[in-house]
Design an enzyme around this catalytic site. Structure first.
Site, PDB file in Angstrom:
ATOM      1  N   ASN A   7       2.744  -1.913  10.810  1.00  2.21           N
ATOM      2  CA  ASN A   7       1.550  -2.476  10.169  1.00  2.21           C
ATOM      3  C   ASN A   7       0.897  -3.397  11.201  1.00  2.21           C
ATOM      4  OD1 ASN A   7      -0.331  -3.845   8.658  1.00  2.21           O
ATOM      5  ND2 ASN A   7       1.092  -4.480   7.051  1.00  2.21           N
ATOM      6  N   ARG A  91       0.426   1.795   8.445  1.00  2.00           N
ATOM      7  CA  ARG A  91      -0.446   1.338   7.368  1.00  2.00           C
ATOM      8  C   ARG A  91      -1.879   1.332   7.901  1.00  2.00           C
ATOM      9  NH1 ARG A  91      -1.902  -4.616   5.359  1.00  2.00           N
ATOM     10  NH2 ARG A  91      -3.037  -3.999   3.505  1.00  2.00           N
ATOM     11  N   HIS A 180      -4.476  -2.562  -1.629  1.00  2.00           N
ATOM     12  CA  HIS A 180      -3.095  -2.771  -2.101  1.00  2.00           C
ATOM     13  C   HIS A 180      -2.534  -1.509  -2.764  1.00  2.00           C
ATOM     14  CE1 HIS A 180      -3.949  -7.367  -2.656  1.00  2.00           C
ATOM     15  NE2 HIS A 180      -3.381  -7.159  -1.480  1.00  2.00           N
ATOM     16  N   ARG A 241     -10.006 -16.309  -0.927  1.00  2.00           N
ATOM     17  CA  ARG A 241     -11.174 -15.485  -1.299  1.00  2.00           C
ATOM     18  C   ARG A 241     -11.649 -15.851  -2.694  1.00  2.00           C
ATOM     19  NH1 ARG A 241      -7.990 -10.340   0.169  1.00  2.00           N
ATOM     20  NH2 ARG A 241      -8.140 -10.280   2.425  1.00  2.00           N
ATOM     21  N   GLU A 384       6.082  -2.191  -0.136  1.00  2.00           N
ATOM     22  CA  GLU A 384       5.036  -1.340   0.433  1.00  2.00           C
ATOM     23  C   GLU A 384       5.560  -0.529   1.623  1.00  2.00           C
ATOM     24  OE1 GLU A 384       2.661  -5.135   0.071  1.00  2.00           O
ATOM     25  OE2 GLU A 384       1.031  -3.697   0.155  1.00  2.00           O
TER      26      GLU A 384
END
Ligand code: ADP
Length: 401
Positions: A7, A91, A180, A241, A384
């Site tokens: 990743n 990823r 996600h 965010r 993940e």
């Protein structure tokens, strides 16, 4: 078979090596501060001491080389040579509308990843750098791209289209994509197992609460809706965010604060969320501690954070016509039982009733619903990397002779 999962972010490379015979992790690590002075690699081989390696400065290519050298190191490596690694899974954040599944990476796939630079400027360029650096060092094995956006491609237009002139979708591909995906996919399938029902017959609301947060409504094996949109900025309140906002605020703030488009993007992505409201931190543990000490803005940040999740639960219950379970996952969802308690409070009319004592657990798979709750309340730790490793194995098997 052994699979390396990579990743690559703008300043980091995370990796794990899986033995896919039993899905155990042979080693994992994080190279941080790539491209800036003072790179640090923390490598954790299974059953051995953690190793920390510091370097003056490394770009992504040199960083990937360091990772592969560490994996094959005679003292703290996990394979004797790179020949033992059968495939690499990468990823990739944005696959646009092209990928509804993972793919073996070829020139055409890289072209699409590059075409998405415009809509994922922070993620796709480093993702591609990682792919190219790794392909150069491991040319003989299949490299597989696993996209954050792929799982959401089953959404139908009434959920992914914005109420903008249709031409904006056709010309600029402005639509909701969702992110996600690997996490929602993983916990939704685990939830179906816990419910003892086929995944294709379940109605599931997954709630991924980490530094970035998003939710997903899933029905009959299809994603109905997801809270992140064209970019990961939409939806829930996150660490830094803002999530959903009246779009008029954007140009009002640009005007008032004298910000250009890059600066406002940075402002809404990096300075807002629970950090912006509380002025304390983007880290939920700090916010909870400050709220406990009586800091009113930290208390407000917590209320706004939980309130937004509740709003999306209501939204999705309406869209799904009820659901079998809520699933909490990621750093806050798995560990923050006080947050789960605030979210699930006062929703008994909707069939959501928790067992407050059962809920008081961190980082464990549990069902904390009260016996008379119509909706099961699950906590499922996400994985993940394992989703990426499984997909990589599935696709690599098709390419190996
Ligand atoms: P990322 O999106 O970076 O993968 P994580 O899933 O690791 O993030 O989640 C990080 C968040 O989880 C941080 O806000 C952290 O404070 C929060 N977290 C970790 N442990 C706890 C805890 N015990 N209680 C509440 N929040 C927690």
């Amino acid at each position: 078979m052994k699979v390396l999962v990579v990743n690559t972010g703008s300043s980091s490379i995370k990796y794990q090596v899986f033995n896919m015979d039993d899905e155990s992790v042979l080693a994992k690590g994080l190279l941080d501060r790539v491209g800036i002075p003072g790179a640090v690699l923390v490598h954790e081989p299974q059953g051995k001491e953690k190793v920390t390696i510091q370097k003056d400065r490394l770009d992504h290519t040199a960083g990937m080389k360091l990772v592969l050298d560490v994996l094959t190191d005679s003292l703290y490596g996990c394979v004797r040579s790179l020949d033992e690694i059968d495939a690499v899974g990468h990823r990739v954040v944005h696959g646009g509308e092209q990928f509804a599944d993972s793919v073996v990476i070829d020139d055409e796939v890289k072209k699409v990843v590059r075409e998405c630079f415009d809509i994922a400027p922070l993620h796709n360029p480093p993702n591609l750098m990682g792919i190219e650096a790794c392909q150069a060092l491991m040319p003989g094995v299949p490299h597989v791209g696993v996209f954050d956006t792929a799982f959401h491609q089953t959404m139908s237009p009434e959920n992914y289209m914005y109420a903008l002139p249709y031409d904006d979708y056709e010309q600029y591909k402005i639509r909701r994509y969702g992110f996600h995906g690997t996490s929602h996919y993983f916990v939704a399938h685990r939830a179906a197992e816990m419910l003892g029902k086929p995944y294709e017959e379940c109605k599931i609301i997954t709630i991924h609460l980490g530094n970035g947060s998003s939710m997903e409504a899933i029905k009959d094996g299809r994603v109905v809706d997801t809270s992140m949109g064209f970019t990961p900025l939409e939806g829930l309140v996150m660490g830094t965010r803002c999530g959903d906002l009246d779009p008029a605020i954007v140009y009002y703030l640009m005007d008032k604060r004298g910000l250009d488009s890059t600066q406002i993007n940075n402002y809404l992505n990096k300075k807002a969320g629970v950090l912006g409201i509380s002025g304390v931190s983007s880290d939920m543990r700090d916010i909870i501690a400050a709220a406990g000490d009586g800091n009113p803005r930290a208390q407000l940040a917590l209320k706004i954070f939980c309130n937004r999740v509740k709003a999306y639960i209501g939204n999705y219950l309406a869209k799904l016509n009820g659901c079998d379970c809520l699933v909490f996952t990621a750093g806050i969802g798995e560990n923050g039982y006080d947050i789960r308690e605030s979210i699930c409070a006062d929703m008994d009319w909707l069939g959501i009733k928790m067992d407050v004592e059962k809920n008081k657990v961190r980082g464990q798979k549990i069902d904390f619903a009260a016996p008379d709750s119509r909706v099961r309340l699950l906590v499922i730790p996400t994985d993940e990397e394992l989703v990426i490793a499984r997909d990589t194995l599935r696709l690599a098997k098709g390419t190996l002779t």
